[in-house]
Write a protein that holds these residues in place. Structure first.
Motif, PDB file in Angstrom:
ATOM      1  N   ASP A 299       4.729   0.161  -4.611  1.00 59.54           N
ATOM      2  CA  ASP A 299       4.645  -0.881  -4.627  1.00 59.54           C
ATOM      3  C   ASP A 299       3.050  -1.464  -4.792  1.00 59.54           C
ATOM      4  N   MET A 300       2.726  -2.840  -5.023  1.00 59.30           N
ATOM      5  CA  MET A 300       1.386  -3.327  -5.118  1.00 59.30           C
ATOM      6  C   MET A 300       0.612  -3.251  -3.988  1.00 59.30           C
TER       7      MET A 300
ATOM      8  N   VAL B  89       8.984  -8.139  -9.122  1.00 58.07           N
ATOM      9  CA  VAL B  89       8.085  -7.127  -8.464  1.00 58.07           C
ATOM     10  C   VAL B  89       7.601  -6.020  -9.491  1.00 58.07           C
TER      11      VAL B  89
ATOM     12  N   LYS C 228       8.657  -3.572 -14.082  1.00 56.98           N
ATOM     13  CA  LYS C 228       8.887  -4.742 -13.404  1.00 56.98           C
ATOM     14  C   LYS C 228      10.314  -5.124 -13.204  1.00 56.98           C
TER      15      LYS C 228
ATOM     16  N   PHE D 114       8.611 -10.238  -0.672  1.00 50.99           N
ATOM     17  CA  PHE D 114       8.769  -8.813  -0.306  1.00 50.99           C
ATOM     18  C   PHE D 114       7.414  -8.477   0.611  1.00 50.99           C
ATOM     19  N   TYR D 115       7.601  -8.978   1.689  1.00 55.22           N
ATOM     20  CA  TYR D 115       6.256  -8.975   2.545  1.00 55.22           C
ATOM     21  C   TYR D 115       5.865  -7.711   2.958  1.00 55.22           C
ATOM     22  N   ASP D 116       4.483  -7.393   3.551  1.00 52.27           N
ATOM     23  CA  ASP D 116       3.624  -6.592   3.721  1.00 52.27           C
ATOM     24  C   ASP D 116       3.179  -7.069   5.278  1.00 52.27           C
TER      25      ASP D 116
ATOM     26  N   ASP E 238       2.307 -11.802   0.857  1.00 54.26           N
ATOM     27  CA  ASP E 238       3.517 -11.725   0.187  1.00 54.26           C
ATOM     28  C   ASP E 238       3.308 -11.188  -1.181  1.00 54.26           C
ATOM     29  N   TYR E 239       4.261 -11.062  -1.964  1.00 53.89           N
ATOM     30  CA  TYR E 239       4.044 -10.337  -3.253  1.00 53.89           C
ATOM     31  C   TYR E 239       3.669 -11.041  -4.477  1.00 53.89           C
ATOM     32  N   ASP E 240       2.508 -11.817  -4.085  1.00 58.06           N
ATOM     33  CA  ASP E 240       1.899 -12.578  -5.014  1.00 58.06           C
ATOM     34  C   ASP E 240       0.378 -12.291  -5.098  1.00 58.06           C
ATOM     35  N   SER E 241      -0.206 -11.511  -6.090  1.00 59.55           N
ATOM     36  CA  SER E 241      -1.347 -10.971  -5.957  1.00 59.55           C
ATOM     37  C   SER E 241      -2.580 -12.155  -5.914  1.00 59.55           C
TER      38      SER E 241
END
Length: 641
Positions: free
Chosen positions: A31-32, A56, A111, A436-438, A478-481
């Protein structure tokens, strides 16, 4: 290993003709954040149920040990609402896409998103299937979960009454069909579901004038409300040509509250004109979640909900009659900081008050637009977060308490005390952003023995730390760059008596020990750098196979509740066991430790087993070797009092 020449010859003869066990070639999905998601899977969010959802992006690394070129067929299985970026296909059970790799070093991205489920629902789990086809036509399959977090738990409805007026649908009678009417009304309500509104001052019956066109926009009909209202009045009319659209009343009258005209100003009524070319067109009115993929924006299946959602956008905001939207167009969006913060740049409107169809103006998180082109297969026009932010320029206020507008935040403020030597598990809670937390510890440290799961935010383990207070700073992304990471520092108190490694006071013995190894290595207190430790003493049983054991014996009774076991594996005759377990001496015989948590098998780390407190004078690690290998240990720790 240190072996005699004879030993090496014997081993070679034992392995002749025995095929090595190999795992099936596996593609790696990253993932990112650089996390390999093969084990945990992918997490998607279904936001408030009426809004295009964020996607994602994932990177695929092909298997390294297969002949190239390689094709990996992706299938998101479980619901027609799953979709992948173009080129891809939609099906009744999910989305499909193929990636081709010329060599092992190539990387390809794709994606994955899910179309909204209307209204509240429960979390879902689907499957991402990867089928690898190598150049020799051999195929390999692997799967991983697709977790869908359903953010909407209660029904979301407009906070002002909306009056629908069908009296003037006299040309085509489209709205005489109840399914048609329901789909159209829902499309209008979808806009107002996201606005933070209170009822306006009451408009008396006959006090709000508007106009409706005839065919070809000729023979304009003047209309007025036939009842009092304090929300929004919406006229619906079907015509035969030449196009559908919406517009606000341009009569100089605007909504007020407590006698004060509201900023915007906000028009008191709107009209939605519906037209479609009947030749070769099929009207589609279903709102069923699993049916949306059957629609076609530019095809023969015309989706009533999607068309009304788009065209009513002109009535509610995207029209030159809205003063704030005229200003937005004149400045090319340069004055809207909310839009700039969200998209990373201003988003202009074209001369027809549309968000441009170019990719730079697609909603950044969903890849959707209100036009003809999207990052994903075009089916139903969906309301987007970007469209709502732009619509605020007409005078509406978006409800920022709804999850799509919440910034990411760590909700948990404190953690309960840890008891030394006892299993501990607490999951940190978060909200907002694209979840899609890290999770990571970026400052300080958790008490020894505890770890933080990057995917779930769960802190777990059995603390071996001394009593005291420890500080750890946790970072959430969060899954937002474009989102800024958020952090929270936790003070974690460890109470009770720190567990003691009783193995250091025990005498070690074993079923068999190779002549060049030492059983005393298992409790010498040296933490191995890896399972193939070539520096420190080891215990190994080569060339013996089958079941082997190593014992720890004490001169007095010890009460134990946990053991840490580090396996020896030199990949040259001493390998990981097929299985293992702990046994204790009950006074007359060895018996399995009751209530053991599990028996993990991992290289290059301690394998921890916890169990209810148990008094004994002997603890045995019983190892079952594979058919052709011997076993060994580098260190055993036994905790208790």
């Amino acid at each position: 290993m240190r072996r005699t020449l004879l030993s090496s010859v014997l081993l070679s003869s034992m392995l002749v003709g025995v095929p090595a066990a190999h795992a099936a070639p596996t593609a790696e999905v990253v993932d990112m954040f650089g996390r390999t998601v093969n084990g945990y899977g992918v997490k998607l969010v279904d936001w408030e149920g009426y809004l295009a959802n964020p996607y994602v992006e994932l990177t695929v690394r092909p298997p390294q040990d297969v002949p190239f070129p390689v094709t990996i067929d992706l299938k998101a299985e479980g619901t027609s609402r799953l979709m992948m970026d173009l080129p891809s296909q939609l099906t009744a059970t999910g989305a499909t896409k193929s990636l081709t790799f010329a060599n092992a070093s190539e990387r390809k991205t794709f994606k994955l998103a899910i179309h909204s489920k209307r209204g509240p629902g429960t979390d879902e789990q689907h499957t991402l299937r990867l089928t690898t086809r190598a150049a020799n036509n051999t195929t390999y399959q692997q799967t991983m979960p697709i977790r869908v977090q359903q953010d909407q738990k209660t029904v979301l409805e407009p906070t002002i009454p909306i009056n629908f007026d069908y009296r003037y649908d006299t040309i085509t009678g489209y709205f005489s069909s109840q399914p048609f009417r329901t789909a159209a009304e829902e499309a209008v309500k979808d806009w107002f579901r996201f606005f933070d509104l209170q009822p306006f001052d009451t408009v008396a019956a006959g006090a709000e004038n508007n106009h409706l066109p005839g065919n070809d926009w000729q023979n304009t009909v003047s209309v007025t409300n036939n009842a009092a209202y304090n929300g929004m009045w919406v006229y619906f009319r079907g015509i035969q040509t030449p196009y559908s659209t919406g517009y606000p009343a341009a009569n100089g009258k605007y909504h007020a509250r407590n006698g004060q005209q509201l900023p915007g100003p906000i028009h008191r009524s709107t009209a939605m004109i519906f037209e479609y070319d009947e030749a070769g067109k099929q009207l589609f009115t279903s709102l069923a979640d699993e049916d949306w993929y059957k629609t076609e924006i530019q095809g023969p299946v015309l989706d009533v909900h999607g068309l009304v959602m788009h065209e009513y956008g002109h009535a509610v905001a995207f029209h030159s009659d809205w003063a704030g939207m005229r200003d937005y167009v004149n400045t090319s969006g340069a004055g809207d900081q909310d839009v700039i913060d969200y998209m990373g740049h201003p988003v202009p409107l074209d001369s027809s008050y549309h968000i441009p169809g170019t990719q730079a103006s697609w909603d950044r998180l969903s890849g959707q637009s209100g036009g003809w082109t999207h990052l994903f297969p075009t089916r139903r026009w969906m309301l987007t977060k970007l469209a709502l932010l732009v619509a605020e320029n007409a005078g509406w206020k978006v409800n920022r308490n709804l999850t799509p507008f919440l910034k990411p935040a760590i909700v948990t403020t404190a953690l309960p005390q840890v008891t030394a030597g006892q299993p501990y598990q607490q999951t940190l809670a978060a909200k907002g952003g694209v979840p899609f937390y890290d999770w990571r510890v970026t400052g300080g440290a958790l008490p020894a023995g505890l770890s933080l799961d990057r995917f779930t935010g769960t802190i777990s383990g059995t603390s071996t730390a001394a009593p005291g207070t420890y500080s750890a700073t946790v970072q959430l992304r969060d899954y937002d760059s474009l989102s800024a990471p958020v952090t929270r520092t936790f003070q974690i108190t460890v109470g009770g008596t720190a567990p003691v490694n009783q193995a250091r006071n025990a005498t070690a013995s074993a079923s068999y020990t190779s002549g060049w190894e030492s059983v005393t290595a298992i409790n010498d207190g040296i933490d191995p750098p890896s399972s193939n430790d070539t520096t420190n003493p080891r215990w190994g049983t080569w060339p013996q196979t089958g079941q082997q054991w190593a014992d720890l014996t004490w001169t007095s009774t010890k009460t134990l509740n946990r053991a840490d076991v580090y396996f020896f594996d030199d990949e040259d005759g001493i390998d990981m066991p097929a299985s293992w377990k702990l046994q204790y001496w009950n006074g007359t015989t060895y018996t399995d430790v009751p209530g053991a948590s599990s028996y993990p098998l991992a290289k290059n780390q301690y394998n921890t087993v916890t169990f209810p407190a148990l008094p004994t004078t002997r603890l045995r690690v019983l190892l079952t070797a594979t058919a052709t290998s011997s076993v060994g240990l580098l260190e055993v720790k036994a905790y208790g009092t």
